[in-house]
Structures are given as C-alpha cells and as structure tokens.
Design a protein around this motif. Sequence first.
Motif, PDB file in Angstrom:
ATOM      1  N   GLY A 144       0.808  -1.210   0.000  1.00 50.74           N
ATOM      2  CA  GLY A 144       0.000   0.000   0.000  1.00 50.74           C
ATOM      3  C   GLY A 144       0.845   1.266   0.000  1.00 50.74           C
ATOM      4  O   GLY A 144       0.531   2.241  -0.681  1.00 50.74           O
ATOM      5  N   ALA A 145       1.927   1.257   0.765  1.00 50.79           N
ATOM      6  CA  ALA A 145       2.797   2.428   0.846  1.00 50.79           C
ATOM      7  C   ALA A 145       3.532   2.679  -0.472  1.00 50.79           C
ATOM      8  O   ALA A 145       3.677   3.827  -0.901  1.00 50.79           O
ATOM      9  N   LEU A 146       3.985   1.611  -1.116  1.00 52.02           N
ATOM     10  CA  LEU A 146       4.725   1.779  -2.367  1.00 52.02           C
ATOM     11  C   LEU A 146       3.834   2.229  -3.520  1.00 52.02           C
ATOM     12  O   LEU A 146       4.300   2.894  -4.438  1.00 52.02           O
ATOM     13  N   SER A 147       2.566   1.853  -3.486  1.00 51.64           N
ATOM     14  CA  SER A 147       1.685   2.201  -4.602  1.00 51.64           C
ATOM     15  C   SER A 147       0.686   3.296  -4.241  1.00 51.64           C
ATOM     16  O   SER A 147      -0.265   3.535  -4.981  1.00 51.64           O
ATOM     17  N   ALA A 148       0.895   3.987  -3.140  1.00 52.72           N
ATOM     18  CA  ALA A 148      -0.044   5.018  -2.687  1.00 52.72           C
ATOM     19  C   ALA A 148      -0.111   6.214  -3.636  1.00 52.72           C
ATOM     20  O   ALA A 148      -1.140   6.883  -3.718  1.00 52.72           O
ATOM     21  N   LYS A 149       0.956   6.480  -4.365  1.00 53.35           N
ATOM     22  CA  LYS A 149       0.961   7.622  -5.292  1.00 53.35           C
ATOM     23  C   LYS A 149      -0.069   7.444  -6.414  1.00 53.35           C
ATOM     24  O   LYS A 149      -0.498   8.414  -7.002  1.00 53.35           O
ATOM     25  N   GLY A 150      -0.423   6.204  -6.701  1.00 49.72           N
ATOM     26  CA  GLY A 150      -1.375   5.921  -7.776  1.00 49.72           C
ATOM     27  C   GLY A 150      -2.824   6.066  -7.367  1.00 49.72           C
ATOM     28  O   GLY A 150      -3.715   5.834  -8.180  1.00 49.72           O
ATOM     29  N   GLY A 151      -3.085   6.401  -6.122  1.00 42.77           N
ATOM     30  CA  GLY A 151      -4.453   6.575  -5.667  1.00 42.77           C
ATOM     31  C   GLY A 151      -4.905   5.426  -4.785  1.00 42.77           C
ATOM     32  O   GLY A 151      -4.171   4.452  -4.572  1.00 42.77           O
ATOM     33  N   PRO A 152      -6.156   5.523  -4.287  1.00 42.26           N
ATOM     34  CA  PRO A 152      -6.637   4.506  -3.355  1.00 42.26           C
ATOM     35  C   PRO A 152      -6.809   3.119  -3.982  1.00 42.26           C
ATOM     36  O   PRO A 152      -6.547   2.118  -3.325  1.00 42.26           O
ATOM     37  N   GLN A 153      -7.230   3.073  -5.229  1.00 44.56           N
ATOM     38  CA  GLN A 153      -7.390   1.774  -5.873  1.00 44.56           C
ATOM     39  C   GLN A 153      -6.036   1.085  -6.051  1.00 44.56           C
ATOM     40  O   GLN A 153      -5.894  -0.116  -5.788  1.00 44.56           O
ATOM     41  N   ALA A 154      -5.046   1.842  -6.465  1.00 44.96           N
ATOM     42  CA  ALA A 154      -3.700   1.283  -6.621  1.00 44.96           C
ATOM     43  C   ALA A 154      -3.143   0.841  -5.273  1.00 44.96           C
ATOM     44  O   ALA A 154      -2.482  -0.205  -5.172  1.00 44.96           O
ATOM     45  N   ALA A 155      -3.413   1.623  -4.224  1.00 46.97           N
ATOM     46  CA  ALA A 155      -2.931   1.253  -2.891  1.00 46.97           C
ATOM     47  C   ALA A 155      -3.579  -0.043  -2.422  1.00 46.97           C
ATOM     48  O   ALA A 155      -2.902  -0.898  -1.833  1.00 46.97           O
ATOM     49  N   CYS A 156      -4.874  -0.199  -2.674  1.00 45.62           N
ATOM     50  CA  CYS A 156      -5.562  -1.441  -2.285  1.00 45.62           C
ATOM     51  C   CYS A 156      -5.031  -2.639  -3.058  1.00 45.62           C
ATOM     52  O   CYS A 156      -4.811  -3.716  -2.486  1.00 45.62           O
TER      53      CYS A 156
END
Length: 177
Positions: A144-156
């Motif tokens: 979640g932390a690594l992909s948080a820049k892509g938005g909530p869907q990417a973080a999930c």
Amino acid sequence: MASTSEAESAAAVPAPAAATSSSEVAEKPAVEPLRLPSIEEVRGQDIWNNCAVRSVVSGVMGGGLGIAMGLLLGALDNPMMQEEMTVKQQIIHSAKTMGKRSYHSAKTFAIMGLVFSAAECVVEKARAKHDTANSAVAGCVTGGALSAKGGPQAACLGCAGFATFSVLIEKFMDRHT
C-alpha cells in the motif's frame, strides 16, 4: 482363554541376561550440557530485536540489492540507435543507464525493505506471535505504501498483491512451522 495362556507363556520367557549395560550406553547419544549464551551474545540479540535497527539494516541491504539489480538490468539495455553510435558513445550511454537504473532500484528496494521489516517487527511485537499473519500485514502495509501515489485503488491492489506475495514466500520458505 487363549489370551491368558499367551500371557503366561510370555511371562515364562526369561529376560535376556546377555544384554549388558555397556552396549546400551554405546547406543544412546551423548547428551551435551546446556550452554548459556555469553553477555556479548545476549547484547547482540537485544540489539537485533530492536525494530529500528532491524529496519535500517533491512533498508541498507535492500538498497544493496537494488544497486545490483540496477547494474544488471541497466547493462542489458541496448540503445535504440546502436548502429549510429560509436563504441565510446555506447559505453557512456550504458554507464548512464546503469547508474540511473541502480539509483532508482536501490531507492525502491531500500524503501521496500525498511517498510516491510518495520511493519513486520511492530506487528510481531504487538501480537507477541511469530507467524505468517505478521508477514501478511507487513506485506499489505508495504504494498500500500509503495503504490499510494497511484491513488486509493492502486494502494488497495498493492496491499493485496504484496500481502499475497509475502504469504506465498513464507509458505514456500516454511519459516513459521
């Protein structure tokens, strides 16, 4: 009635007197005395059990792995205009590509190692258990932390993907049995 006669015949058989205690001692494995850890070993273990130390070491090791991966993958990149470039230009281009790849890979792997190790250590200390669930939670936090820049869907998706990967690696390595 047959069972009582079998019991009587078994009781009538004399115990073998030929078995000596020296042959029994030779077959038993030697029991080594319990060795207590030294003061240095206890201190080293206490230092390693500190979540901050473990996280920083994992981050540094992740950065080293990232540098190696960047060098390897950067060396495999071929320039688009390879036929038009001189050998010197190709070497310079390859060195720049390897440097950029190494920097970005080192940064990513260092963050990944630091976040995963910190999350796993904190969850392990909070739960007071050492099992696969710790790795799943740490994987979720890291993804979640690594992909948080892509938005909530990417973080999930990053959370679910990294948690699944972490659990599979734990099962494959069979660390928590």
